[in-house]
Design a protein around this motif. Structure first.
Motif, PDB file in Angstrom:
ATOM      1  N   TYR A  10       0.901  -1.187  -0.176  1.00  0.00           N
ATOM      2  CA  TYR A  10       0.356  -0.005  -0.425  1.00  0.00           C
ATOM      3  C   TYR A  10       0.744   1.265   0.102  1.00  0.00           C
ATOM      4  N   ILE A  11       2.319   1.358   0.816  1.00  0.00           N
ATOM      5  CA  ILE A  11       3.107   2.258   0.543  1.00  0.00           C
ATOM      6  C   ILE A  11       3.578   2.291  -0.745  1.00  0.00           C
ATOM      7  N   ASP A  12       4.367   1.254  -1.624  1.00  0.00           N
ATOM      8  CA  ASP A  12       4.577   1.375  -2.683  1.00  0.00           C
ATOM      9  C   ASP A  12       3.655   2.118  -3.277  1.00  0.00           C
ATOM     10  N   ALA A  13       2.424   1.089  -3.253  1.00  0.00           N
ATOM     11  CA  ALA A  13       1.044   2.111  -4.027  1.00  0.00           C
ATOM     12  C   ALA A  13       1.047   3.336  -3.897  1.00  0.00           C
ATOM     13  N   ARG A  15       2.632   5.424  -2.960  1.00  0.00           N
ATOM     14  CA  ARG A  15       4.540   6.460  -3.564  1.00  0.00           C
ATOM     15  C   ARG A  15       4.033   6.336  -5.327  1.00  0.00           C
ATOM     16  N   GLY A  16       3.290   5.629  -6.614  1.00  0.00           N
ATOM     17  CA  GLY A  16       2.387   5.864  -7.711  1.00  0.00           C
ATOM     18  C   GLY A  16       1.924   6.208  -7.836  1.00  0.00           C
ATOM     19  N   PHE A  17       0.737   6.647  -7.121  1.00  0.00           N
ATOM     20  CA  PHE A  17      -0.216   7.839  -7.160  1.00  0.00           C
ATOM     21  C   PHE A  17       0.590   8.976  -7.150  1.00  0.00           C
ATOM     22  N   ALA A  18       1.280   9.624  -6.145  1.00  0.00           N
ATOM     23  CA  ALA A  18       2.274  11.079  -6.336  1.00  0.00           C
ATOM     24  C   ALA A  18       3.017  10.769  -6.997  1.00  0.00           C
ATOM     25  N   ILE A  19       3.498   9.434  -8.364  1.00  0.00           N
ATOM     26  CA  ILE A  19       4.801   9.759  -9.086  1.00  0.00           C
ATOM     27  C   ILE A  19       4.514  10.140 -10.325  1.00  0.00           C
ATOM     28  N   LEU A  20       3.453   9.148 -10.353  1.00  0.00           N
ATOM     29  CA  LEU A  20       2.138   9.427 -11.813  1.00  0.00           C
ATOM     30  C   LEU A  20       1.308  11.042 -11.458  1.00  0.00           C
ATOM     31  N   ALA A  21       1.124  11.347 -10.304  1.00  0.00           N
ATOM     32  CA  ALA A  21       0.559  12.692 -10.534  1.00  0.00           C
ATOM     33  C   ALA A  21       1.870  13.582 -10.842  1.00  0.00           C
ATOM     34  N   VAL A  22       2.631  13.440 -10.201  1.00  0.00           N
ATOM     35  CA  VAL A  22       3.513  14.360 -10.561  1.00  0.00           C
ATOM     36  C   VAL A  22       4.349  14.451 -12.603  1.00  0.00           C
ATOM     37  N   ASP A 289      -2.393  -5.620  -2.795  1.00  0.00           N
ATOM     38  CA  ASP A 289      -1.883  -6.876  -3.372  1.00  0.00           C
ATOM     39  C   ASP A 289      -2.787  -7.972  -4.192  1.00  0.00           C
ATOM     40  N   GLY A 290      -3.400  -7.097  -4.952  1.00  0.00           N
ATOM     41  CA  GLY A 290      -3.883  -7.390  -5.943  1.00  0.00           C
ATOM     42  C   GLY A 290      -3.211  -7.460  -7.907  1.00  0.00           C
ATOM     43  N   TRP A 291      -4.045  -7.629  -8.731  1.00  0.00           N
ATOM     44  CA  TRP A 291      -3.373  -7.235 -10.089  1.00  0.00           C
ATOM     45  C   TRP A 291      -3.330  -5.339 -10.677  1.00  0.00           C
ATOM     46  N   ALA A 292      -4.812  -5.445  -9.942  1.00  0.00           N
ATOM     47  CA  ALA A 292      -5.236  -3.822 -10.213  1.00  0.00           C
ATOM     48  C   ALA A 292      -3.892  -3.023 -10.039  1.00  0.00           C
ATOM     49  N   ALA A 293      -3.360  -2.939  -8.142  1.00  0.00           N
ATOM     50  CA  ALA A 293      -2.629  -2.051  -8.151  1.00  0.00           C
ATOM     51  C   ALA A 293      -1.113  -2.342  -8.803  1.00  0.00           C
ATOM     52  N   GLY A 300       5.798   3.116  -8.192  1.00  0.00           N
ATOM     53  CA  GLY A 300       6.226   3.277  -6.748  1.00  0.00           C
ATOM     54  C   GLY A 300       6.957   3.252  -6.323  1.00  0.00           C
ATOM     55  N   THR A 301       7.775   1.492  -6.673  1.00  0.00           N
ATOM     56  CA  THR A 301       8.477   1.155  -6.656  1.00  0.00           C
ATOM     57  C   THR A 301      10.230   1.879  -7.345  1.00  0.00           C
TER      58      THR A 301
END
Length: 428
Positions: A10-13, A15-22, A289-293, A300-301
């Protein structure tokens, strides 16, 4: 628990939201602002959500969560080991970036030396004219904040031991709130034509963003104490985030004065509170933990590499002017190129300072005879692309899987989380 090898999806995800927003903000912000100006009568509008710069604030919150380890401040040896690990994590990519910029921009000796002295230590964060280093990359201002936080973390932990975490958090929130008001007003008064209404050198240095990190640390304390926030509260956080976006759009369209500086500071606090509430409310969801995320977990990684690489790519291209299909395709190529190069960077350069690499990043280490974890004989999480036979005779599915390396060098898999007895049963 998974020992040192575990990564929180969830933390990596987030982070993914954050970098995609940037990425979206830096590519599309100007066109969106021109095509969809602020309209106070519309809460849901492109102007309201055209604030991907808030992703940087989310990075600060998540850093506070990830690096909240009270034992860091136990003794000087532990502190120095923490500093060494942080330098090993941040500096390799940073050094290569400075070398690349020096080659591309033909740095003179003074600029080259200044880059190392200021950027690697984060000192430029406290010098207004160097805060957003125009001789390098403008995005490096936030990495300076991160470096200063890493340096200050042992001191913050000691302050929490002396005064208590709640008192430190309250003092920091009040101080940062007032500091941002004064810093924003002073800077915008002296620089009325300043081009960026969202961030500036006085309001957004480490001092002004300290409460972001402390809120993140408080969130991790809640996680470790297993404090649960009802998922319904996430529906309260989302309108709060929309209101923050709307107020930033308003501040973008009006002259700055004391009331506007107060609102700008309140936006930071409001965004942080809503973000922490949302994180704690949804962290237990099986969605992570699902494939959608997984696309967000992947982004985020590699977010550190992506943050640097996307700026390098943008600095060498012409920003699009419109909002047409050609622009959308250009953004797709830009995002794909950024994430591809970031994956390579993560699995090679960043791997120097990472104890655990996800399953998708193991291919580079296989050629070097290395392992993706500090001790591969310990069960750790992975997401195999192809089905694998488990120790129970079943096949792995699309959800999260655990694996470890046997004495003969082969991997074995399981679907369920290892029990305490399984951790001590290591196949050495």
């Amino acid at each position: 628990m998974a020992g040192n090898s575990e990564r929180s999806s969830y933390i990596d995800a987030f982070r993914g939201f954050a970098i995609l927003a940037v990425l979206f903000h830096h590519f599309f912000y100007q066109q969106m602002a021109t095509a969809h100006p602020f309209d106070a009568s519309r809460l849901l509008s492109p102007a309201t959500i055209n604030h991907g710069h808030l992703g940087v604030g989310l990075f600060f919150i998540l850093s506070g969560m990830v690096f909240y380890r009270p034992n860091i401040a136990d003794d000087w040896g532990t502190v120095l080991r923490f500093y060494y690990q942080r330098a090993l994590r941040l500096w390799p990519l940073y050094v290569l970036t400075i070398l690349l910029l020096g080659y591309l921009k033909q740095y003179d000796v003074f600029t080259f030396a200044k880059s190392f002295a200021l950027l690697l230590t984060g000192v430029h964060d406290f010098i207004p004219r160097y805060w957003e280093p125009s001789w390098a990359l403008w995005v490096l201002w936030s990495l300076g904040v991160e470096i200063i936080f890493s340096i200050a973390l042992p001191g913050l932990l000691l302050a929490e031991r002396r005064l208590g975490p709640p008192r430190v958090l309250i003092l920091a929130v009040v101080f940062c709130f007032v500091y941002r008001i004064v810093g924003d007003h002073v800077w915008m008064s002296r620089h009325p034509d300043y081009s960026n209404p969202f961030i500036n050198p006085l309001k957004d240095n480490f001092i002004g963003r300290l409460d972001d990190f402390l809120f993140g640390m408080a969130a991790m304390r809640a996680v470790r104490k297993d404090i649960t926030i009802r998922s319904a509260y996430s529906w309260l956080a989302l309108p709060g985030l929309l209101l923050v976006g709307l107020s930033w759009s308003y501040l973008e369209s009006v002259p700055r004065g004391w009331p506007q500086s107060v609102l700008a500071s309140a936006n930071h606090t409001g965004f942080t509170i809503c973000s922490v509430t949302l994180i704690l409310a949804v962290r237990r969801s099986t969605f992570w933990d699902g494939w959608a995320a997984q696309p967000f977990v992947f982004a985020g990684t590699v977010c550190y590499s992506a943050y640097v690489i996307h700026a390098l790519l943008l600095s060498s291209m012409d920003w699009p002017k419109g909002l047409d299909l050609e622009t959308l395709l250009a953004f797709g190529r830009f995002a794909f190129g950024t994430l591809l190069l970031s994956a390579i960077s993560f699995a090679t350069i960043e791997a120097i300072g990472i104890r655990h690499l996800p399953a998708w990043a193991q291919w580079t280490r296989l050629f070097r005879g290395g392992s993706s974890v500090l001790n591969p004989s310990i069960w750790h999480k992975c997401h195999p692309i192809f089905p694998r036979r488990t120790i129970d005779g079943n096949w792995t599915g699309l959800m999260q899987t655990w694996r470890r390396r046997r004495k003969d060098g082969r991997w074995e898999y399981r679907d369920d989380e290892p029990r305490v007895d399984d951790w001590s049963n290591r196949p050495y």
